[in-house]
Write an enzyme that holds these catalytic residues in place. Structure first.
Site, PDB file in Angstrom:
ATOM      1  N   GLY A 159       0.660  -1.365   0.072  1.00 61.66           N
ATOM      2  CA  GLY A 159       0.150  -0.041  -0.049  1.00 61.66           C
ATOM      3  C   GLY A 159       0.782   1.324  -0.216  1.00 61.66           C
ATOM      4  O   GLY A 159       1.946   1.229  -0.459  1.00 61.66           O
ATOM      5  N   CYS A 160       0.300   2.176   0.538  1.00 61.23           N
ATOM      6  CA  CYS A 160       0.853   3.542   0.514  1.00 61.23           C
ATOM      7  C   CYS A 160       2.237   3.953   1.161  1.00 61.23           C
ATOM      8  O   CYS A 160       2.898   4.889   0.587  1.00 61.23           O
ATOM      9  CB  CYS A 160      -0.235   4.725   1.136  1.00 61.23           C
ATOM     10  SG  CYS A 160      -1.691   4.569   0.348  1.00 61.23           S
ATOM     11  N   TYR A 161       2.660   3.092   2.023  1.00 62.84           N
ATOM     12  CA  TYR A 161       4.016   3.248   2.624  1.00 62.84           C
ATOM     13  C   TYR A 161       5.046   2.301   1.975  1.00 62.84           C
ATOM     14  O   TYR A 161       6.264   2.228   2.282  1.00 62.84           O
ATOM     15  CB  TYR A 161       4.072   2.907   4.095  1.00 62.84           C
ATOM     16  CG  TYR A 161       3.585   1.673   4.679  1.00 62.84           C
ATOM     17  CD1 TYR A 161       4.205   0.544   4.446  1.00 62.84           C
ATOM     18  CD2 TYR A 161       2.552   1.248   5.288  1.00 62.84           C
ATOM     19  CE1 TYR A 161       3.845  -0.758   4.971  1.00 62.84           C
ATOM     20  CE2 TYR A 161       1.878   0.322   5.714  1.00 62.84           C
ATOM     21  CZ  TYR A 161       2.650  -0.979   5.619  1.00 62.84           C
ATOM     22  OH  TYR A 161       2.085  -2.101   6.024  1.00 62.84           O
ATOM     23  N   ALA A 162       4.753   1.751   0.478  1.00 63.99           N
ATOM     24  CA  ALA A 162       5.635   0.856  -0.056  1.00 63.99           C
ATOM     25  C   ALA A 162       6.695   1.578  -0.589  1.00 63.99           C
ATOM     26  O   ALA A 162       7.871   1.007  -0.589  1.00 63.99           O
ATOM     27  CB  ALA A 162       4.795   0.179  -1.007  1.00 63.99           C
ATOM     28  N   PHE A 351       1.761   6.544   5.842  1.00 63.92           N
ATOM     29  CA  PHE A 351       0.620   5.640   6.576  1.00 63.92           C
ATOM     30  C   PHE A 351       0.238   4.663   5.599  1.00 63.92           C
ATOM     31  O   PHE A 351      -0.243   4.883   4.421  1.00 63.92           O
ATOM     32  CB  PHE A 351      -0.397   6.178   7.451  1.00 63.92           C
ATOM     33  CG  PHE A 351       0.242   7.464   8.266  1.00 63.92           C
ATOM     34  CD1 PHE A 351       0.390   6.935   9.686  1.00 63.92           C
ATOM     35  CD2 PHE A 351       0.570   8.526   8.104  1.00 63.92           C
ATOM     36  CE1 PHE A 351       0.764   7.679  10.480  1.00 63.92           C
ATOM     37  CE2 PHE A 351       0.871   9.481   8.873  1.00 63.92           C
ATOM     38  CZ  PHE A 351       1.166   9.220  10.156  1.00 63.92           C
TER      39      PHE A 351
END
Length: 366
Positions: A159-162, A351
């Protein structure tokens, strides 16, 4: 032992994010989505949706899905989502296999315009909006003509923190192999996962997401941003707040309206705030690379960390121009910061599912 002189401790090798290149598709679908979503709500919900859409801080979101022959959007007649039930996961993954490598290559070419990308020894790719085998890492490597000896790492479904995980992995590689030249790629096609929802929370979640790709070079060359110590923390009892469900009709995003409040509450905790600020007093941090997950999330970080109104300007501009592109978003923020003034104490923060916070410190290398 008399006369014994211990060897000096090794000096940690600086690892630098040298440059970032980005790419988005040509089809702006933001206004078309808003019109489509409004038709799916009752009068009361429409008012709420309109208010939230106007306050979203998003002006454009881009999609690999092409306009119709008549110039319409994917939700218009003859568009990909024109009829219900919408196309299944197989059809969406076919489009991912076609378009994700193309968009990634465009980002790499944008990177090439800024820095030499020859001599790549490692390729790290992050993507959570599609799957294909052979993997997108192999497809990209083949299209670039990379040697078969290049080591590859594919980071999926984080997701977004990858992007944090990808850059952190690149840092570990260069610290262990000082001559390494690591190409980091993030590519996300979120618009392949539109869902025929009617509830306001789901529609507002889908309002955030667009397509985008970014590429970065990470080496020991002292240019760009030096990547410093990473950190990671998970919020307790929050695993249901952000998630992707793999369904027969694509990946269904669940983004709870509780997320900004939970982030603000966590950042209000002195110990958690110390982790996120990488041990620096928040007021001493002059560079913030915060994932533009949504206006309310950026507001939560700004207020909880007591930041100045312009501290998250780069993140807010990326959100306005592109929406939330999942893992690619933070790389777009770094691209803007690299073009800005020098950073003495920087913090990257994102996050994602978990609900987890990932990040690292950074500073200008020169």
């Amino acid at each position: 032992m008399p006369g014994f002189i211990p060897a000096p401790l090794p000096v940690a090798l600086p690892v630098c994010l040298n440059a970032v290149g980005t790419a988005v598709p040509d089809h702006d679908i933001h206004a078309a989505f808003i019109a489509w979503a409004r038709l799916r709500t009752d009068a009361r919900s429409t008012k709420v949706f309109d208010r939230m859409a106007s306050r979203s801080g998003i002006g454009h979101r881009w999609s690999v899905l092409p306009p119709t022959a008549g110039g319409g959007s994917p939700v218009d007649e003859a568009g990909f989502y024109a009829t219900e039930p919408h196309p299944g996961t197989a059809a969406r993954m076919t489009l991912y296999a076609e378009h994700a490598p193309d968009l990634a290559i465009r980002a790499i070419e944008a990177l090439r315009a800024k820095v030499a990308v020859e001599g790549i020894t490692h390729l790290v790719v992050a993507s959570c909006t599609g799957f294909v085998a052979p993997g997108i890492d192999q497809i990209i490597a083949r299209r670039l003509g990379l040697s078969s000896s290049v080591e590859r790492l594919l980071i999926g479904f984080m997701g977004c923190y990858a992007a944090i995980v990808a850059l952190r992995s690149a840092r570990h590689i260069v610290r262990s192999e000082p001559d390494a030249r690591v190409l980091v790629v993030t590519v996300e096609l979120s618009t392949l996962h539109l869902q025929p929802a009617n509830d306001i929370e789901a529609l507002l979640a889908m309002l955030q997401f667009g397509d985008g790709a970014a590429a970065a070079l990470v080496t020991a060359d002292a240019t760009g941003f030096a990547l410093e110590a990473p950190f990671a923390a998970s919020l307790p009892d929050s695993e249901r707040l952000i998630r992707w469900d793999v369904t027969d009709a694509g990946f269904a995003m669940h983004l709870s309206g509780e997320v900004p409040g939970r982030i603000a509450a966590a950042l209000s905790d002195e110990d958690f705030r110390a982790i996120v600020s990488a041990g620096q007093p928040p007021e001493s941090i002059d560079g913030w690379a915060v994932h533009a997950g949504g206006r309310s999330i950026l507001d939560a970080v700004e207020h909880a960390m007591r930041l100045s109104p312009d501290a998250l300007a780069a993140s807010r501009q990326v959100l306005a121009d592109n929406g939330n592109m999942s893992s690619a978003t933070l790389m777009f923020v770094f691209e803007r910061l690299l073009d800005g003034p020098p950073v003495e104490h920087g913090v990257a923060l994102a996050f994602g599912p978990g609900l987890a916070a990932e990040g690292f410190g950074f500073r200008s290398a020169a």
